[in-house]
Write a protein that holds these residues in place. Structure first.
Motif, PDB file in Angstrom:
ATOM      1  N   ASP A 158      60.157  -9.305 -35.762  1.00 27.39           N
ATOM      2  CA  ASP A 158      58.847  -8.836 -35.335  1.00 27.39           C
ATOM      3  C   ASP A 158      58.687  -8.960 -33.830  1.00 27.39           C
ATOM      4  OD1 ASP A 158      58.234  -8.282 -37.911  1.00 27.39           O
ATOM      5  OD2 ASP A 158      56.838  -9.930 -38.192  1.00 27.39           O
ATOM      6  N   TYR A 159      59.191 -10.034 -33.292  1.00 28.18           N
ATOM      7  CA  TYR A 159      59.112 -10.267 -31.855  1.00 28.18           C
ATOM      8  C   TYR A 159      59.817  -9.144 -31.098  1.00 28.18           C
ATOM      9  CZ  TYR A 159      61.759 -12.126 -27.829  1.00 28.18           C
ATOM     10  OH  TYR A 159      62.409 -12.277 -26.640  1.00 28.18           O
ATOM     11  N   LYS A 160      60.998  -8.758 -31.564  1.00 24.13           N
ATOM     12  CA  LYS A 160      61.745  -7.702 -30.878  1.00 24.13           C
ATOM     13  C   LYS A 160      61.026  -6.364 -30.975  1.00 24.13           C
ATOM     14  CE  LYS A 160      66.273  -9.837 -31.225  1.00 24.13           C
ATOM     15  NZ  LYS A 160      67.617  -9.759 -31.790  1.00 24.13           N
ATOM     16  N   LEU A 161      60.432  -6.071 -32.110  1.00 26.51           N
ATOM     17  CA  LEU A 161      59.694  -4.821 -32.269  1.00 26.51           C
ATOM     18  C   LEU A 161      58.442  -4.827 -31.393  1.00 26.51           C
ATOM     19  CD1 LEU A 161      59.597  -2.117 -33.677  1.00 26.51           C
ATOM     20  CD2 LEU A 161      58.462  -3.222 -35.614  1.00 26.51           C
ATOM     21  N   ALA A 162      57.742  -5.951 -31.343  1.00 26.51           N
ATOM     22  CA  ALA A 162      56.549  -6.065 -30.499  1.00 26.51           C
ATOM     23  C   ALA A 162      56.911  -5.887 -29.021  1.00 26.51           C
ATOM     24  CB  ALA A 162      55.860  -7.407 -30.721  1.00 26.51           C
ATOM     25  N   VAL A 163      58.027  -6.474 -28.590  1.00 24.00           N
ATOM     26  CA  VAL A 163      58.484  -6.319 -27.204  1.00 24.00           C
ATOM     27  C   VAL A 163      58.850  -4.865 -26.935  1.00 24.00           C
ATOM     28  CG1 VAL A 163      60.311  -6.929 -25.569  1.00 24.00           C
ATOM     29  CG2 VAL A 163      59.201  -8.714 -26.911  1.00 24.00           C
ATOM     30  N   LYS A 219      50.080  -1.130 -30.683  1.00 26.60           N
ATOM     31  CA  LYS A 219      51.077  -1.346 -31.740  1.00 26.60           C
ATOM     32  C   LYS A 219      51.731  -2.720 -31.586  1.00 26.60           C
ATOM     33  CE  LYS A 219      52.721   2.856 -33.787  1.00 26.60           C
ATOM     34  NZ  LYS A 219      53.903   3.616 -34.167  1.00 26.60           N
ATOM     35  N   SER A 220      51.959  -3.128 -30.345  1.00 25.22           N
ATOM     36  CA  SER A 220      52.524  -4.446 -30.102  1.00 25.22           C
ATOM     37  C   SER A 220      51.580  -5.534 -30.614  1.00 25.22           C
ATOM     38  CB  SER A 220      52.811  -4.630 -28.612  1.00 25.22           C
ATOM     39  OG  SER A 220      53.416  -5.872 -28.367  1.00 25.22           O
ATOM     40  N   ILE A 221      50.307  -5.380 -30.315  1.00 23.67           N
ATOM     41  CA  ILE A 221      49.299  -6.341 -30.793  1.00 23.67           C
ATOM     42  C   ILE A 221      49.290  -6.374 -32.314  1.00 23.67           C
ATOM     43  CG2 ILE A 221      46.808  -6.779 -30.967  1.00 23.67           C
ATOM     44  CD1 ILE A 221      46.601  -5.604 -28.079  1.00 23.67           C
ATOM     45  N   ASP A 222      49.298  -5.190 -32.930  1.00 20.26           N
ATOM     46  CA  ASP A 222      49.268  -5.108 -34.390  1.00 20.26           C
ATOM     47  C   ASP A 222      50.496  -5.772 -35.008  1.00 20.26           C
ATOM     48  OD1 ASP A 222      46.890  -3.709 -34.138  1.00 20.26           O
ATOM     49  OD2 ASP A 222      47.827  -1.743 -34.433  1.00 20.26           O
ATOM     50  N   GLU A 223      51.634  -5.641 -34.346  1.00 19.29           N
ATOM     51  CA  GLU A 223      52.877  -6.233 -34.843  1.00 19.29           C
ATOM     52  C   GLU A 223      52.838  -7.760 -34.747  1.00 19.29           C
ATOM     53  OE1 GLU A 223      56.217  -5.783 -36.849  1.00 19.29           O
ATOM     54  OE2 GLU A 223      55.114  -4.038 -36.128  1.00 19.29           O
ATOM     55  N   LEU A 224      52.199  -8.280 -33.702  1.00 14.14           N
ATOM     56  CA  LEU A 224      52.160  -9.725 -33.475  1.00 14.14           C
ATOM     57  C   LEU A 224      51.097 -10.440 -34.307  1.00 14.14           C
ATOM     58  CD1 LEU A 224      52.506  -9.639 -29.595  1.00 14.14           C
ATOM     59  CD2 LEU A 224      54.195 -10.572 -31.188  1.00 14.14           C
ATOM     60  N   LYS A 225      50.022  -9.754 -34.667  1.00 10.04           N
ATOM     61  CA  LYS A 225      48.873 -10.398 -35.298  1.00 10.04           C
ATOM     62  C   LYS A 225      49.209 -11.210 -36.555  1.00 10.04           C
ATOM     63  CE  LYS A 225      44.137  -9.712 -36.887  1.00 10.04           C
ATOM     64  NZ  LYS A 225      44.152 -11.061 -37.356  1.00 10.04           N
ATOM     65  N   PRO A 226      49.949 -10.652 -37.532  1.00 10.83           N
ATOM     66  CA  PRO A 226      50.226 -11.469 -38.733  1.00 10.83           C
ATOM     67  C   PRO A 226      51.001 -12.748 -38.412  1.00 10.83           C
ATOM     68  CG  PRO A 226      50.822  -9.163 -39.109  1.00 10.83           C
ATOM     69  CD  PRO A 226      50.490  -9.294 -37.656  1.00 10.83           C
ATOM     70  N   ASP A 227      51.938 -12.658 -37.475  1.00 10.03           N
ATOM     71  CA  ASP A 227      52.722 -13.849 -37.122  1.00 10.03           C
ATOM     72  C   ASP A 227      51.880 -14.863 -36.361  1.00 10.03           C
ATOM     73  OD1 ASP A 227      55.001 -12.880 -38.354  1.00 10.03           O
ATOM     74  OD2 ASP A 227      55.652 -11.841 -36.555  1.00 10.03           O
ATOM     75  N   LEU A 228      50.968 -14.387 -35.519  1.00 14.63           N
ATOM     76  CA  LEU A 228      50.070 -15.314 -34.819  1.00 14.63           C
ATOM     77  C   LEU A 228      49.120 -15.992 -35.798  1.00 14.63           C
ATOM     78  CD1 LEU A 228      49.036 -13.689 -31.433  1.00 14.63           C
ATOM     79  CD2 LEU A 228      50.124 -15.885 -31.805  1.00 14.63           C
ATOM     80  N   ASP A 229      48.654 -15.236 -36.785  1.00 14.05           N
ATOM     81  CA  ASP A 229      47.780 -15.835 -37.810  1.00 14.05           C
ATOM     82  C   ASP A 229      48.526 -16.925 -38.576  1.00 14.05           C
ATOM     83  OD1 ASP A 229      45.726 -14.149 -37.055  1.00 14.05           O
ATOM     84  OD2 ASP A 229      46.035 -12.732 -38.705  1.00 14.05           O
ATOM     85  N   PHE A 258      54.608 -17.660 -27.198  1.00 18.07           N
ATOM     86  CA  PHE A 258      55.030 -16.310 -26.814  1.00 18.07           C
ATOM     87  C   PHE A 258      54.114 -15.239 -27.412  1.00 18.07           C
ATOM     88  CE2 PHE A 258      57.194 -12.333 -27.557  1.00 18.07           C
ATOM     89  CZ  PHE A 258      57.600 -12.013 -26.270  1.00 18.07           C
ATOM     90  N   GLY A 259      53.725 -15.416 -28.667  1.00 12.22           N
ATOM     91  CA  GLY A 259      52.837 -14.449 -29.311  1.00 12.22           C
ATOM     92  C   GLY A 259      51.494 -14.344 -28.610  1.00 12.22           C
ATOM     93  N   HIS A 260      50.951 -15.490 -28.213  1.00 14.51           N
ATOM     94  CA  HIS A 260      49.679 -15.478 -27.479  1.00 14.51           C
ATOM     95  C   HIS A 260      49.854 -14.819 -26.108  1.00 14.51           C
ATOM     96  CE1 HIS A 260      47.098 -17.740 -30.197  1.00 14.51           C
ATOM     97  NE2 HIS A 260      48.165 -18.467 -30.486  1.00 14.51           N
ATOM     98  N   ARG A 261      50.971 -15.120 -25.448  1.00 15.50           N
ATOM     99  CA  ARG A 261      51.218 -14.549 -24.120  1.00 15.50           C
ATOM    100  C   ARG A 261      51.337 -13.032 -24.201  1.00 15.50           C
ATOM    101  NH1 ARG A 261      56.705 -14.855 -22.022  1.00 15.50           N
ATOM    102  NH2 ARG A 261      56.769 -16.819 -23.172  1.00 15.50           N
ATOM    103  N   LEU A 287      48.862 -10.201 -22.642  1.00 15.63           N
ATOM    104  CA  LEU A 287      49.311  -9.206 -21.664  1.00 15.63           C
ATOM    105  C   LEU A 287      49.041  -7.785 -22.164  1.00 15.63           C
ATOM    106  CD1 LEU A 287      52.623 -10.889 -20.452  1.00 15.63           C
ATOM    107  CD2 LEU A 287      50.436 -10.739 -19.222  1.00 15.63           C
ATOM    108  N   CYS A 288      49.141  -7.578 -23.476  1.00 12.86           N
ATOM    109  CA  CYS A 288      48.802  -6.267 -24.042  1.00 12.86           C
ATOM    110  C   CYS A 288      47.316  -5.965 -23.854  1.00 12.86           C
ATOM    111  CB  CYS A 288      49.153  -6.219 -25.532  1.00 12.86           C
ATOM    112  SG  CYS A 288      50.913  -6.115 -25.877  1.00 12.86           S
ATOM    113  N   HIS A 289      46.476  -6.945 -24.144  1.00 13.79           N
ATOM    114  CA  HIS A 289      45.033  -6.751 -23.947  1.00 13.79           C
ATOM    115  C   HIS A 289      44.716  -6.498 -22.476  1.00 13.79           C
ATOM    116  CE1 HIS A 289      43.442  -7.226 -27.953  1.00 13.79           C
ATOM    117  NE2 HIS A 289      44.127  -8.354 -28.126  1.00 13.79           N
ATOM    118  N   LEU A 290      45.417  -7.173 -21.585  1.00 12.16           N
ATOM    119  CA  LEU A 290      45.220  -6.947 -20.156  1.00 12.16           C
ATOM    120  C   LEU A 290      45.548  -5.498 -19.795  1.00 12.16           C
ATOM    121  CD1 LEU A 290      44.536  -8.269 -17.396  1.00 12.16           C
ATOM    122  CD2 LEU A 290      46.978  -8.742 -17.174  1.00 12.16           C
TER     123      LEU A 290
END
Length: 160
Positions: free
Chosen positions: A28-33, A43-53, A60-63, A67-70
């Motif tokens: 998931d990390y590689k796909l989000a990157v 899409k990166s945010i969407d990919e990271l959300k389940p893992d952050l939850d 790294f997920g928060h960072r 950065l995506c939100h920025l």
């Protein structure tokens, strides 16, 4: 003897589960990157959300989410995620630069300066110019002109 076998078997299954979870997170990390590098920030945010939850202490997920939100100009959300990455002891200057930029965009220049001061020791040569430039502009907007001149001069020297 039987008890030891059960304990060993249970430990082995736990190890397999942890390794499987880490492999899943890595995929998931590689796909989000990849999405981030393509400029597909949502899409990166969407990919990271389940893992952050599932892993709220994943720096790294928060960072990356911050950065995506920025990049999407969601400065308040960027501050939320990047601040959490800082709380989790981020050792990457991009965390501090992103957080500083989000504060700058919201005209919170004092917080911008404070965050950049905290991240300055992490900056490598190429990153120092960005940090000094942003902090110099924040000092200028705060009417702290001697500090602004000093940082902007340092930014010019770091680029060379």
């Amino acid at each position: 003897m039987n008890w030891n076998r059960r304990l060993l078997k249970g430990s082995f299954l736990l190890l397999v589960a942890v390794l499987f979870e880490n492999a899943y997170l890595q995929a998931d990390y590689k796909l989000a990157v990849a999405y981030y590098n393509q400029g597909n920030f949502q899409k990166s945010i969407d990919e990271l959300k389940p893992d952050l939850d599932a892993n709220p202490n994943w720096e790294f997920g928060h960072r990356l989410t911050g950065l995506c939100h920025l990049a999407l100009k969601h400065n308040s959300l960027a501050i939320q995620f990047l601040s959490r990455a800082v709380e989790l002891k981020s050792t990457t200057v991009s965390t501090y630069l992103g957080l500083g930029q989000a504060y700058f965009q919201l005209d919170q220049f004092g917080k911008c300066i404070e965050v950049l001061n905290r991240g300055e020791s992490l900056a490598k040569d190429a990153e120092k110019a960005k940090l000094y430039r942003l902090r110099g502009f924040a000092y200028s907007r705060s009417h702290k002109y001697p500090e602004a001149v000093s940082d902007l001069q340092a930014a010019l020297q770091s680029r060379n």
